[in-house]
Design a protein around this motif. Structure first.
Motif, PDB file in Angstrom:
ATOM      1  N   GLN A 137      21.965  -5.102 -27.667  1.00 42.24           N
ATOM      2  CA  GLN A 137      22.524  -5.888 -26.568  1.00 42.24           C
ATOM      3  C   GLN A 137      24.028  -5.642 -26.432  1.00 42.24           C
ATOM      4  O   GLN A 137      24.754  -5.602 -27.430  1.00 42.24           O
ATOM      5  CB  GLN A 137      22.288  -7.375 -26.799  1.00 42.24           C
ATOM      6  CG  GLN A 137      20.830  -7.792 -26.775  1.00 42.24           C
ATOM      7  CD  GLN A 137      20.692  -9.296 -26.894  1.00 42.24           C
ATOM      8  OE1 GLN A 137      20.853 -10.036 -25.934  1.00 42.24           O
ATOM      9  NE2 GLN A 137      20.388  -9.755 -28.086  1.00 42.24           N
TER      10      GLN A 137
ATOM     11  N   SER B 229      28.294  -8.164 -22.435  1.00 40.62           N
ATOM     12  CA  SER B 229      28.114  -8.828 -21.141  1.00 40.62           C
ATOM     13  C   SER B 229      26.742  -9.476 -21.029  1.00 40.62           C
ATOM     14  O   SER B 229      26.600 -10.561 -20.447  1.00 40.62           O
ATOM     15  CB  SER B 229      28.321  -7.829 -20.003  1.00 40.62           C
ATOM     16  OG  SER B 229      27.419  -6.745 -20.120  1.00 40.62           O
ATOM     17  N   GLU B 230      25.707  -8.843 -21.597  1.00 40.28           N
ATOM     18  CA  GLU B 230      24.365  -9.432 -21.580  1.00 40.28           C
ATOM     19  C   GLU B 230      24.307 -10.695 -22.427  1.00 40.28           C
ATOM     20  O   GLU B 230      23.673 -11.687 -22.044  1.00 40.28           O
ATOM     21  CB  GLU B 230      23.339  -8.413 -22.084  1.00 40.28           C
ATOM     22  CG  GLU B 230      23.136  -7.214 -21.170  1.00 40.28           C
ATOM     23  CD  GLU B 230      22.179  -6.208 -21.778  1.00 40.28           C
ATOM     24  OE1 GLU B 230      21.815  -6.376 -22.965  1.00 40.28           O
ATOM     25  OE2 GLU B 230      21.798  -5.260 -21.076  1.00 40.28           O
TER      26      GLU B 230
ATOM     27  N   GLU C 281      26.093 -13.544 -20.523  1.00 38.49           N
ATOM     28  CA  GLU C 281      25.294 -14.017 -19.393  1.00 38.49           C
ATOM     29  C   GLU C 281      24.115 -14.859 -19.870  1.00 38.49           C
ATOM     30  O   GLU C 281      23.775 -15.891 -19.275  1.00 38.49           O
ATOM     31  CB  GLU C 281      24.802 -12.823 -18.574  1.00 38.49           C
ATOM     32  CG  GLU C 281      24.180 -13.195 -17.243  1.00 38.49           C
ATOM     33  CD  GLU C 281      25.146 -13.908 -16.326  1.00 38.49           C
ATOM     34  OE1 GLU C 281      24.700 -14.817 -15.590  1.00 38.49           O
ATOM     35  OE2 GLU C 281      26.341 -13.565 -16.367  1.00 38.49           O
ATOM     36  N   THR C 282      23.474 -14.442 -20.966  1.00 38.70           N
ATOM     37  CA  THR C 282      22.363 -15.218 -21.530  1.00 38.70           C
ATOM     38  C   THR C 282      22.839 -16.581 -22.008  1.00 38.70           C
ATOM     39  O   THR C 282      22.172 -17.605 -21.789  1.00 38.70           O
ATOM     40  CB  THR C 282      21.713 -14.448 -22.694  1.00 38.70           C
ATOM     41  OG1 THR C 282      21.252 -13.179 -22.231  1.00 38.70           O
ATOM     42  CG2 THR C 282      20.540 -15.228 -23.262  1.00 38.70           C
TER      43      THR C 282
END
Length: 292
Positions: A119, A122-123, A126-127
Motif C-alpha cells: 500500500q 495516499s491509499e 484515504e482509507t
C-alpha cells in the motif's frame, strides 16, 4: 468521498487564508476597546471605521471575541470523541520492528495495527479518512533498528516527524521484575518541560493521541523533554500501605523522540507547508532550547 475530501480541504485552506485579515480586524477592535475602557479618544486612523467596529464589538461574546486559527481547527473536535489510531510500518519490516509496533498498539488506546504490504501512503490516508480514523502513526527503521516515528492527524494535519533513539522493548528491559502486565486502561499523561511555543504545539500533538482517563486509572505515560530529547516512559502503580506508600513498576517500552519537522498537512501531501523544520545550526546552539 473524494469530492467531499477535496471540498473540505478547499474550505480549510480558504479559512486559513482569511487569518491575516481576521487578525488585522481583531487588532483594530482591540484598540477601540482599550480606548473606551481607559476613557481615551479613539485613534485617528480608526475614526472612520469606529461605528462599524463598535457594532461588531457589541455583537461578540467570549467565543467570537478572539479569532481562531487553523491550528485551533485541527483539534477543534478532538474532545467530542476518543482518538482512533492506525499503526503501520515501512515496507518489509524486520521482526524487531514488528515486535515494537505490537507493543505500541497497547500504548495507544483504540489503536489498530495493519501490515503495510504494497500500500502507498495516499491509499492508507484515504482509507483512514473513510473509516473515521483520527491519527496515523508510522514507524520506520534502519538496519533492523526503529529510528523514525511519524504522527499524522486527520483529516487536515498536522504531521509531526520524530527521530527514534534508544528503543528498549518490554522484553529487552534488564530488570525483569519491574516489568508488569500490560494494562489497557486509559492512561494518565505527564507532559514535562514543553514551555516554548513549539513545545506546546508538540505536547498538543502528543496528548491528543490519548483519550481522557478515569480518575482511578493506575497507568501513567510520561513524555519528559530534556535538551529537546523527549523521553517516553510507561509505568503502572499500586498502593502498598499508607497513603504515601506506592509501588511503581515500569511496564515498557522506553525510547527517546527528537522532533525534526512539523508540517501543516497530512503525510501524503508533499506540497504542504512546513510549520517548523530543524536546521543544522540549531544543533550547535547549546543554550537554545527549542521545546522547553
Amino acid at each position: 468521498m473524494l469530492r467531499r475530501n477535496i471540498r473540505l480541504r478547499r474550505e480549510y485552506l480558504y479559512r486559513k487564508s482569511l487569518e491575516g485579515k481576521e487578525r488585522l480586524l481583531y487588532e483594530k477592535k482591540r484598540k477601540i476597546r482599550e480606548a473606551l475602557e481607559e476613557g481615551k479618544p479613539i485613534p485617528t486612523e480608526l475614526r472612520n471605521e469606529e461605528a462599524a467596529l463598535r457594532q461588531e464589538i457589541d455583537l461578540e461574546d467570549e467565543q467570537t471575541a478572539v479569532p481562531r486559527s487553523h491550528i485551533d481547527d485541527e483539534y477543534a473536535n478532538a474532545a467530542e470523541r476518543d482518538p482512533k489510531i492506525l499503526l503501520t510500518t515501512s515496507r518489509d519490516p524486520s521482526s524487531r520492528l514488528v515486535q515494537f509496533v505490537k507493543e505500541l498498539k497497547f500504548i495507544f488506546p483504540n489503536a489498530q495495527r495493519i501490515n503495510r504490504g504494497n500500500q502507498v501512503i495516499s491509499e492508507i490516508v484515504e482509507t483512514c479518512r473513510t473509516y473515521d480514523f483520527t491519527d496515523i502513526i508510522m514507524v520506520h527503521e534502519h538496519r533492523g533498528e526503529p529510528d523514525g516515528l511519524v504522527v499524522c492527524h486527520l483529516p487536515f494535519g498536522p504531521t509531526a516527524y520524530f527521530g527514534l533513539l534508544n528503543v528498549v522493548t518490554r522484553h529487552d528491559i534488564k530488570d525483569k521484575k519491574s516489568v508488569g502486565t500490560m494494562s489497557e486502561a486509559f492512561p494518565h499523561l505527564i507532559l514535562h518541560n514543553f514551555s516554548t511555543k513549539l513545545g506546546q504545539r508538540t505536547a498538543n500533538i502528543l496528548k491528543h493521541l490519548f483519550p481522557v482517563p478515569k480518575p482511578d486509572a493506575k497507568r501513567i505515560i510520561t513524555f519528559a523533554n530534556q535538551s529537546d530529547y523527549i523521553s517516553f516512559r510507561h509505568h503502572t502503580y499500586e498502593k502498598t500501605g499508607g497513603p504515601k506508600s506506592i509501588d511503581l513498576k515500569e511496564v515498557g517500552p522506553r525510547f527517546e523522540l527528537r522532533l525534526y519537522q512539523v508540517k501543516l498537512g497530512t503525510v501524503d501531501q508533499s506540497e504542504a507547508q512546513n510549520e517548523w523544520v530543524i536546521r543544522p545550526y540549531m544543533n550547535t546552539a547549546k543554550k537554545q532550547k527549542i521545546l522547553g
